[in-house]
Design a protein around this motif. Sequence first.
Motif, PDB file in Angstrom:
ATOM      1  N   UNK A 315       0.840  -1.151   0.135  1.00 17.41           N
ATOM      2  CA  UNK A 315      -0.086  -0.106   0.476  1.00 17.41           C
ATOM      3  C   UNK A 315       0.887   1.317  -0.099  1.00 17.41           C
ATOM      4  N   UNK A 316       2.140   0.953   0.430  1.00 19.41           N
ATOM      5  CA  UNK A 316       3.155   2.739   0.459  1.00 19.41           C
ATOM      6  C   UNK A 316       3.618   2.474   1.494  1.00 19.41           C
ATOM      7  N   UNK A 317       3.123   2.684   2.840  1.00 19.77           N
ATOM      8  CA  UNK A 317       3.368   2.326   3.744  1.00 19.77           C
ATOM      9  C   UNK A 317       3.922   1.123   4.510  1.00 19.77           C
ATOM     10  N   UNK A 318       4.224   0.182   3.677  1.00 17.51           N
ATOM     11  CA  UNK A 318       4.889  -1.357   4.775  1.00 17.51           C
ATOM     12  C   UNK A 318       6.152  -0.785   4.426  1.00 17.51           C
ATOM     13  N   UNK A 319       6.631  -1.273   5.597  1.00 18.89           N
ATOM     14  CA  UNK A 319       7.805  -1.025   6.229  1.00 18.89           C
ATOM     15  C   UNK A 319       8.717  -2.300   7.065  1.00 18.89           C
ATOM     16  N   UNK A 320      10.322  -2.656   6.036  1.00 20.60           N
ATOM     17  CA  UNK A 320      10.617  -4.274   7.599  1.00 20.60           C
ATOM     18  C   UNK A 320      11.522  -3.238   7.944  1.00 20.60           C
ATOM     19  N   UNK A 321      12.233  -3.829   9.065  1.00 19.25           N
ATOM     20  CA  UNK A 321      13.575  -3.063  10.013  1.00 19.25           C
ATOM     21  C   UNK A 321      14.219  -4.522  10.411  1.00 19.25           C
ATOM     22  N   UNK A 322      15.729  -4.650  10.208  1.00 17.64           N
ATOM     23  CA  UNK A 322      16.030  -5.538  10.649  1.00 17.64           C
ATOM     24  C   UNK A 322      17.027  -4.717  12.154  1.00 17.64           C
ATOM     25  N   UNK A 323      16.543  -5.479  13.081  1.00 23.21           N
ATOM     26  CA  UNK A 323      17.509  -5.423  14.448  1.00 23.21           C
ATOM     27  C   UNK A 323      18.502  -6.214  14.358  1.00 23.21           C
ATOM     28  N   UNK A 324      19.758  -5.740  16.023  1.00 20.29           N
ATOM     29  CA  UNK A 324      20.888  -6.176  15.738  1.00 20.29           C
ATOM     30  C   UNK A 324      21.124  -6.048  17.508  1.00 20.29           C
ATOM     31  N   UNK A 325      21.835  -7.083  17.765  1.00 20.48           N
ATOM     32  CA  UNK A 325      22.312  -6.592  19.421  1.00 20.48           C
ATOM     33  C   UNK A 325      23.363  -7.312  19.299  1.00 20.48           C
ATOM     34  N   UNK A 326      24.710  -6.448  19.719  1.00 23.61           N
ATOM     35  CA  UNK A 326      25.900  -7.144  19.870  1.00 23.61           C
ATOM     36  C   UNK A 326      26.320  -7.709  21.229  1.00 23.61           C
ATOM     37  N   UNK A 327      26.841  -9.107  21.755  1.00 29.48           N
ATOM     38  CA  UNK A 327      26.668  -9.607  23.145  1.00 29.48           C
ATOM     39  C   UNK A 327      27.610 -10.152  23.230  1.00 29.48           C
ATOM     40  N   UNK A 328      27.978 -10.142  24.300  1.00 25.73           N
ATOM     41  CA  UNK A 328      29.193 -10.383  25.025  1.00 25.73           C
ATOM     42  C   UNK A 328      29.281 -12.172  25.470  1.00 25.73           C
ATOM     43  N   UNK A 329      30.398 -13.190  25.407  1.00 28.13           N
ATOM     44  CA  UNK A 329      29.669 -15.094  25.042  1.00 28.13           C
ATOM     45  C   UNK A 329      29.093 -14.609  26.484  1.00 28.13           C
ATOM     46  N   UNK A 330      29.426 -13.989  27.463  1.00 27.73           N
ATOM     47  CA  UNK A 330      28.641 -14.202  28.464  1.00 27.73           C
ATOM     48  C   UNK A 330      27.482 -14.594  29.121  1.00 27.73           C
ATOM     49  N   UNK A 331      26.420 -13.512  27.317  1.00 27.96           N
ATOM     50  CA  UNK A 331      25.716 -13.383  26.986  1.00 27.96           C
ATOM     51  C   UNK A 331      25.428 -11.866  27.660  1.00 27.96           C
ATOM     52  N   UNK A 332      26.356 -10.588  28.125  1.00 31.57           N
ATOM     53  CA  UNK A 332      26.044  -9.199  28.379  1.00 31.57           C
ATOM     54  C   UNK A 332      25.813  -8.353  26.817  1.00 31.57           C
ATOM     55  N   UNK A 333      24.784  -7.491  27.021  1.00 35.43           N
ATOM     56  CA  UNK A 333      24.418  -6.945  25.886  1.00 35.43           C
ATOM     57  C   UNK A 333      25.954  -5.826  25.807  1.00 35.43           C
ATOM     58  N   UNK A 334      25.826  -5.826  24.597  1.00 37.65           N
ATOM     59  CA  UNK A 334      26.534  -4.682  24.655  1.00 37.65           C
ATOM     60  C   UNK A 334      26.051  -3.030  23.794  1.00 37.65           C
ATOM     61  N   UNK A 335      25.906  -3.107  22.891  1.00 37.26           N
ATOM     62  CA  UNK A 335      24.762  -1.782  21.770  1.00 37.26           C
ATOM     63  C   UNK A 335      24.189  -3.014  21.116  1.00 37.26           C
TER      64      UNK A 335
END
Length: 513
Positions: A315-335
Amino acid sequence: MNSAPGIVHAFKRLGSSRARQQALAALVSELDPYDHRYLKAKLDSKDFRFDIVGSLPLELVATIFAYLDTSTPYRLQCVSKLWQNKLCSTHVLKSSLNEWDGKTNAARDEYAVCLREAKAIHRFRMGIPVKHVETSWPSASCAAGVFTITDVLVHHHFVWVSPDWRALNVCDLRSVEHPFTLCGEAREIISGVSLSEELVAFVTVKGICYVRSLDDNKRKQFRLPLALTRHLICRGRLVACGGFVNDVVTIYIWDFDTQSGKSFDISLEDQPFANRDHSSDQSKILALLPDPHTRTIAVFTTDQPDPFVRVPVCSGDDATSIYYTRFTFDGKPIRDGNIYLPDLVGLDLLGLRPVGSRGEFGLAIKTLQPGAIWPMDYSLQFDENLDEFTDAKCPVFASSAEPTTKRESAWETWRDVCIDSRFAWWNDTFFKLPDWVRMELGAERQEQVLLSHLGHRHAFEEDEMYKPQIIVDSQSLELHHHRHLYVNDKYAVVLGKVASHVIYFDDDKDGQS
């Protein structure tokens, strides 16, 4: 004012170049022949030339030539003996090579090694191959007529899955005639493949991950719940798997040398999954990119379900986003970060493969473009050093558009950043598969374009001579049009349903690069 000092003083007081030129013209018009000869002798004795390269320190010369083509220092050695002495220095030659691939290779202390590598890089950037080999490599992806991430080219190795999906073929392209085959203990169906410079790994429908070292042929394996083997990637000596288990995403990282693994969970309420549509089981889309050096892993997902299960509205209003997060190997989110793709309806992440020497990766996607009925395959470039999607700047449809913010990338149109799957690139150099033309039954055999070189983003020209094309006999092309292209700085592989082709840009006989 009639004395010579007075004339010089008056000339200096003239405020503009134009006024000085008019004064000189008036003075020359007053000269007699003897004065003309004297003036000419004085001017001829004046040397207006200045050797910039010859006068600079070697460190600055190396910095200048690092921004030029790798062949330039060798071509300009014939300018003068002073230039030859400076441009023969491996300090200058290595800076040009290091700017291309970021490697610090001890072998580059030798002039002959620098020369060979510079020739290979120049041939690749100009699209001038050393040789071309045709092989019979039937591939599952080409047989099915779909694009998958199961065919991978990394460094000297290329891997592809057989048409029955039960065997993985591994070829060292330095000896293309002798590929070897890997399969599961029960020849079970292969569901995922990954390749690094040191390891090749594949998972089967039984949840077993088989890993083989490429240098010493050691083979190891580990078993995971089937849900965790849906996404596989290896970097260096590490293997990473991930999948959706109940209300969490579990990431598992396994070390080949120690045969030990560790895992961590990500809640679907946390980034990068907080913005997703969880209403459908088909929305379980995931891609992984571990970094062994920083001991971190980037996790990618989308906010829209798979395009195969999405009804295209456009319709012209459709859009998609790709989200990403960087984690340490211990599971701590960085950014965190995301890229906004206007007008695309649904999106599936097929996986990542290297497209550059300095941490650039191509994220293969399948999506519905506006007005389309069937999903199409594209790639986006992700720079792991910047932790953001960047414009690969393909010369054919390079855009001057820039993302609105650093970590929330947004382009005016999805075409500004998505590259058609017929294109492949490495660093700044692009190649393209030609459009397929059906051969009429009984038609005479003729030559066809196998691969087109599009130039590089810094020196693209419209001149067709600048864009070499690799031509082959049509007999090997007429029976199939599902061809896939894979490129790095040494090879280009065109994988087809009937025949495959390997194009060589490096003539290294020993593979020491």
